[in-house]
Design a protein around this motif. Sequence first.
Motif, PDB file in Angstrom:
ATOM      1  N   PRO A 100       0.829  -1.208   0.000  1.00  0.00           N
ATOM      2  CA  PRO A 100       0.000   0.000   0.000  1.00  0.00           C
ATOM      3  C   PRO A 100       0.866   1.262   0.000  1.00  0.00           C
ATOM      4  O   PRO A 100       1.926   1.298   0.630  1.00  0.00           O
ATOM      5  CB  PRO A 100      -0.800  -0.104   1.305  1.00  0.00           C
ATOM      6  CG  PRO A 100      -0.630  -1.524   1.765  1.00  0.00           C
ATOM      7  CD  PRO A 100       0.682  -1.973   1.251  1.00  0.00           C
ATOM      8  N   LYS A 101       0.413   2.296  -0.709  1.00  0.00           N
ATOM      9  CA  LYS A 101       1.076   3.599  -0.684  1.00  0.00           C
ATOM     10  C   LYS A 101       0.365   4.511   0.313  1.00  0.00           C
ATOM     11  O   LYS A 101      -0.850   4.411   0.452  1.00  0.00           O
ATOM     12  CB  LYS A 101       1.039   4.235  -2.078  1.00  0.00           C
ATOM     13  CG  LYS A 101       1.844   3.497  -3.121  1.00  0.00           C
ATOM     14  CD  LYS A 101       1.644   4.071  -4.512  1.00  0.00           C
ATOM     15  CE  LYS A 101       2.258   5.444  -4.661  1.00  0.00           C
ATOM     16  NZ  LYS A 101       2.131   5.958  -6.046  1.00  0.00           N
ATOM     17  N   PRO A 102       1.100   5.402   0.999  1.00  0.00           N
ATOM     18  CA  PRO A 102       2.549   5.567   0.879  1.00  0.00           C
ATOM     19  C   PRO A 102       3.292   4.436   1.584  1.00  0.00           C
ATOM     20  O   PRO A 102       2.871   4.013   2.666  1.00  0.00           O
ATOM     21  CB  PRO A 102       2.799   6.897   1.576  1.00  0.00           C
ATOM     22  CG  PRO A 102       1.673   7.022   2.566  1.00  0.00           C
ATOM     23  CD  PRO A 102       0.489   6.372   1.920  1.00  0.00           C
ATOM     24  N   CYS A 103       4.337   3.948   0.974  1.00  0.00           N
ATOM     25  CA  CYS A 103       5.090   2.834   1.554  1.00  0.00           C
ATOM     26  C   CYS A 103       6.487   3.302   1.936  1.00  0.00           C
ATOM     27  O   CYS A 103       7.017   4.259   1.362  1.00  0.00           O
ATOM     28  CB  CYS A 103       5.185   1.674   0.570  1.00  0.00           C
ATOM     29  SG  CYS A 103       6.180   2.035  -0.900  1.00  0.00           S
ATOM     30  N   SER A 104       7.067   2.624   2.900  1.00  0.00           N
ATOM     31  CA  SER A 104       8.441   2.932   3.263  1.00  0.00           C
ATOM     32  C   SER A 104       9.367   2.174   2.313  1.00  0.00           C
ATOM     33  O   SER A 104       9.077   1.034   1.923  1.00  0.00           O
ATOM     34  CB  SER A 104       8.724   2.520   4.707  1.00  0.00           C
ATOM     35  OG  SER A 104       8.792   1.113   4.820  1.00  0.00           O
ATOM     36  N   PRO A 105      10.463   2.782   1.901  1.00  0.00           N
ATOM     37  CA  PRO A 105      11.418   2.078   1.044  1.00  0.00           C
ATOM     38  C   PRO A 105      11.888   0.768   1.663  1.00  0.00           C
ATOM     39  O   PRO A 105      12.113  -0.212   0.955  1.00  0.00           O
ATOM     40  CB  PRO A 105      12.571   3.074   0.896  1.00  0.00           C
ATOM     41  CG  PRO A 105      11.948   4.410   1.122  1.00  0.00           C
ATOM     42  CD  PRO A 105      10.887   4.172   2.157  1.00  0.00           C
ATOM     43  N   ARG A 106      12.023   0.739   2.986  1.00  0.00           N
ATOM     44  CA  ARG A 106      12.484  -0.479   3.655  1.00  0.00           C
ATOM     45  C   ARG A 106      11.498  -1.617   3.443  1.00  0.00           C
ATOM     46  O   ARG A 106      11.886  -2.751   3.190  1.00  0.00           O
ATOM     47  CB  ARG A 106      12.678  -0.211   5.144  1.00  0.00           C
ATOM     48  CG  ARG A 106      13.142  -1.427   5.923  1.00  0.00           C
ATOM     49  CD  ARG A 106      13.384  -1.101   7.386  1.00  0.00           C
ATOM     50  NE  ARG A 106      14.455  -0.134   7.541  1.00  0.00           N
ATOM     51  CZ  ARG A 106      14.864   0.327   8.724  1.00  0.00           C
ATOM     52  NH1 ARG A 106      14.266  -0.081   9.838  1.00  0.00           N
ATOM     53  NH2 ARG A 106      15.850   1.188   8.792  1.00  0.00           N
ATOM     54  N   GLU A 107      10.179  -1.314   3.556  1.00  0.00           N
ATOM     55  CA  GLU A 107       9.177  -2.354   3.342  1.00  0.00           C
ATOM     56  C   GLU A 107       9.210  -2.831   1.895  1.00  0.00           C
ATOM     57  O   GLU A 107       9.088  -4.024   1.627  1.00  0.00           O
ATOM     58  CB  GLU A 107       7.780  -1.851   3.678  1.00  0.00           C
ATOM     59  CG  GLU A 107       6.706  -2.914   3.463  1.00  0.00           C
ATOM     60  CD  GLU A 107       5.296  -2.425   3.745  1.00  0.00           C
ATOM     61  OE1 GLU A 107       4.383  -3.274   3.754  1.00  0.00           O
ATOM     62  OE2 GLU A 107       5.116  -1.213   3.951  1.00  0.00           O
ATOM     63  N   LEU A 108       9.362  -1.904   0.961  1.00  0.00           N
ATOM     64  CA  LEU A 108       9.420  -2.279  -0.452  1.00  0.00           C
ATOM     65  C   LEU A 108      10.584  -3.227  -0.710  1.00  0.00           C
ATOM     66  O   LEU A 108      10.437  -4.241  -1.389  1.00  0.00           O
ATOM     67  CB  LEU A 108       9.551  -1.030  -1.321  1.00  0.00           C
ATOM     68  CG  LEU A 108       9.629  -1.272  -2.835  1.00  0.00           C
ATOM     69  CD1 LEU A 108       8.377  -1.967  -3.345  1.00  0.00           C
ATOM     70  CD2 LEU A 108       9.863   0.044  -3.574  1.00  0.00           C
ATOM     71  N   VAL A 109      11.748  -2.911  -0.165  1.00  0.00           N
ATOM     72  CA  VAL A 109      12.921  -3.773  -0.328  1.00  0.00           C
ATOM     73  C   VAL A 109      12.656  -5.153   0.258  1.00  0.00           C
ATOM     74  O   VAL A 109      12.992  -6.178  -0.348  1.00  0.00           O
ATOM     75  CB  VAL A 109      14.165  -3.134   0.331  1.00  0.00           C
ATOM     76  CG1 VAL A 109      15.295  -4.143   0.449  1.00  0.00           C
ATOM     77  CG2 VAL A 109      14.624  -1.929  -0.471  1.00  0.00           C
ATOM     78  N   ALA A 110      12.047  -5.196   1.437  1.00  0.00           N
ATOM     79  CA  ALA A 110      11.766  -6.486   2.080  1.00  0.00           C
ATOM     80  C   ALA A 110      10.830  -7.328   1.217  1.00  0.00           C
ATOM     81  O   ALA A 110      11.033  -8.542   1.062  1.00  0.00           O
ATOM     82  CB  ALA A 110      11.167  -6.263   3.464  1.00  0.00           C
ATOM     83  N   ARG A 111       9.794  -6.706   0.650  1.00  0.00           N
ATOM     84  CA  ARG A 111       8.844  -7.445  -0.188  1.00  0.00           C
ATOM     85  C   ARG A 111       9.509  -7.932  -1.470  1.00  0.00           C
ATOM     86  O   ARG A 111       9.285  -9.070  -1.916  1.00  0.00           O
ATOM     87  CB  ARG A 111       7.645  -6.566  -0.520  1.00  0.00           C
ATOM     88  CG  ARG A 111       6.795  -6.181   0.683  1.00  0.00           C
ATOM     89  CD  ARG A 111       6.079  -7.387   1.296  1.00  0.00           C
ATOM     90  NE  ARG A 111       5.174  -6.984   2.365  1.00  0.00           N
ATOM     91  CZ  ARG A 111       3.909  -6.669   2.195  1.00  0.00           C
ATOM     92  NH1 ARG A 111       3.359  -6.724   0.999  1.00  0.00           N
ATOM     93  NH2 ARG A 111       3.166  -6.317   3.222  1.00  0.00           N
ATOM     94  N   LEU A 112      10.334  -7.079  -2.080  1.00  0.00           N
ATOM     95  CA  LEU A 112      11.046  -7.484  -3.294  1.00  0.00           C
ATOM     96  C   LEU A 112      11.960  -8.678  -3.020  1.00  0.00           C
ATOM     97  O   LEU A 112      11.986  -9.645  -3.779  1.00  0.00           O
ATOM     98  CB  LEU A 112      11.866  -6.314  -3.848  1.00  0.00           C
ATOM     99  CG  LEU A 112      11.091  -5.158  -4.479  1.00  0.00           C
ATOM    100  CD1 LEU A 112      12.030  -4.008  -4.811  1.00  0.00           C
ATOM    101  CD2 LEU A 112      10.362  -5.620  -5.734  1.00  0.00           C
ATOM    102  N   ARG A 113      12.691  -8.605  -1.920  1.00  0.00           N
ATOM    103  CA  ARG A 113      13.612  -9.693  -1.592  1.00  0.00           C
ATOM    104  C   ARG A 113      12.860 -10.985  -1.283  1.00  0.00           C
ATOM    105  O   ARG A 113      13.347 -12.082  -1.615  1.00  0.00           O
ATOM    106  CB  ARG A 113      14.501  -9.285  -0.423  1.00  0.00           C
ATOM    107  CG  ARG A 113      15.588  -8.301  -0.851  1.00  0.00           C
ATOM    108  CD  ARG A 113      16.474  -7.874   0.290  1.00  0.00           C
ATOM    109  NE  ARG A 113      17.611  -7.115  -0.205  1.00  0.00           N
ATOM    110  CZ  ARG A 113      18.301  -6.242   0.515  1.00  0.00           C
ATOM    111  NH1 ARG A 113      17.972  -6.036   1.777  1.00  0.00           N
ATOM    112  NH2 ARG A 113      19.313  -5.595  -0.011  1.00  0.00           N
ATOM    113  N   ALA A 114      11.683 -10.870  -0.668  1.00  0.00           N
ATOM    114  CA  ALA A 114      10.885 -12.068  -0.381  1.00  0.00           C
ATOM    115  C   ALA A 114      10.449 -12.736  -1.678  1.00  0.00           C
ATOM    116  O   ALA A 114      10.523 -13.963  -1.821  1.00  0.00           O
ATOM    117  CB  ALA A 114       9.675 -11.709   0.468  1.00  0.00           C
TER     118      ALA A 114
END
Length: 226
Positions: A100-114
Motif C-alpha cells: 500500500p502507498k505511501p510505503c516505506s522504502p524499507r518495506e518495499l525492499v523487504a517485499r522485493l527480496r521475499a
Amino acid sequence: MTHVLLVDDDAELSAMLAEYLEQEGFSVHAVHDGETGVAEALSGRYQIAVLDVMMPRLGGVEALRRIRAQSRLPVLMLTARGDDIDRILGLELGADDYVPKPCSPRELVARLRAILRRGGEASTPADELRSGALRLWPSRLSAEWQGSPLSLTGAEFRLLEVLARQAGQVVSKAALSERGLGRPLARFDRSIDVHISSIRQKLGASSDGRAWIQTVRGQGYLLVKE
C-alpha cells in the motif's frame, strides 16, 4: 545484480525509491506510464517489476493484464492504502504481492527480496511432487493437473505447493503466508483468499461438485487428497 523495473507516474517518488533500492544493491530503471512499462517489462532485461496501479495513459491493472498475457515476470503492485478493489483485482490477474502507498522504502525492499528469494528457492533442484492428479516440479515452477499443463502465477504455485505437501491436512492462513508468500500474515490481509480462489477456478470441481481446495472455517485450507 538484480535489475528492477519501476513503473510509477510520480517522478519524485520514483527517484526516491530508486535511490534507496540502488543503495540496497539493486539496479533500477524507472518509467512513468503504463504503456512504456509494459514494453520494458516484456524486454527481458529485468528480474522483477514494481507497478503502480494509478497511472496515465494505461493504468497498472491493465498493464499487468498485458504483461501476464506474455510473461511470468514477478510483479509487485503499489496500491492506494485501503484500495481493496484494485489490490484484489491485481492479485487475481497474477500480481505476486502488493504494497500500500505511501510505503516505506524499507518495506518495499523487504517485499522485493521475499519474492526474489522464493524464485531462488524454486531454482534449486527438487523431486517431482505428486498429489493425486496434481504434479508439481518446484525446480522449474511447472505444474500439471489431470494430465494437462496448469498455468499458475509464482504466488499461486508456492501456495499450492504448500497445500500439496500437506494434502489431506488443514494448513492455516498464517502458515500459507509464511511458507508460500514469504511474509507474516497481516491483519485483514485477504491476498491468500484471492490466490486460493484463483487456484480453485483453475482446478475446477471434483466429480461430486466439491472444490479441490476446501475452506475449514476458522482454521485454514485443505487440499483434498484423492
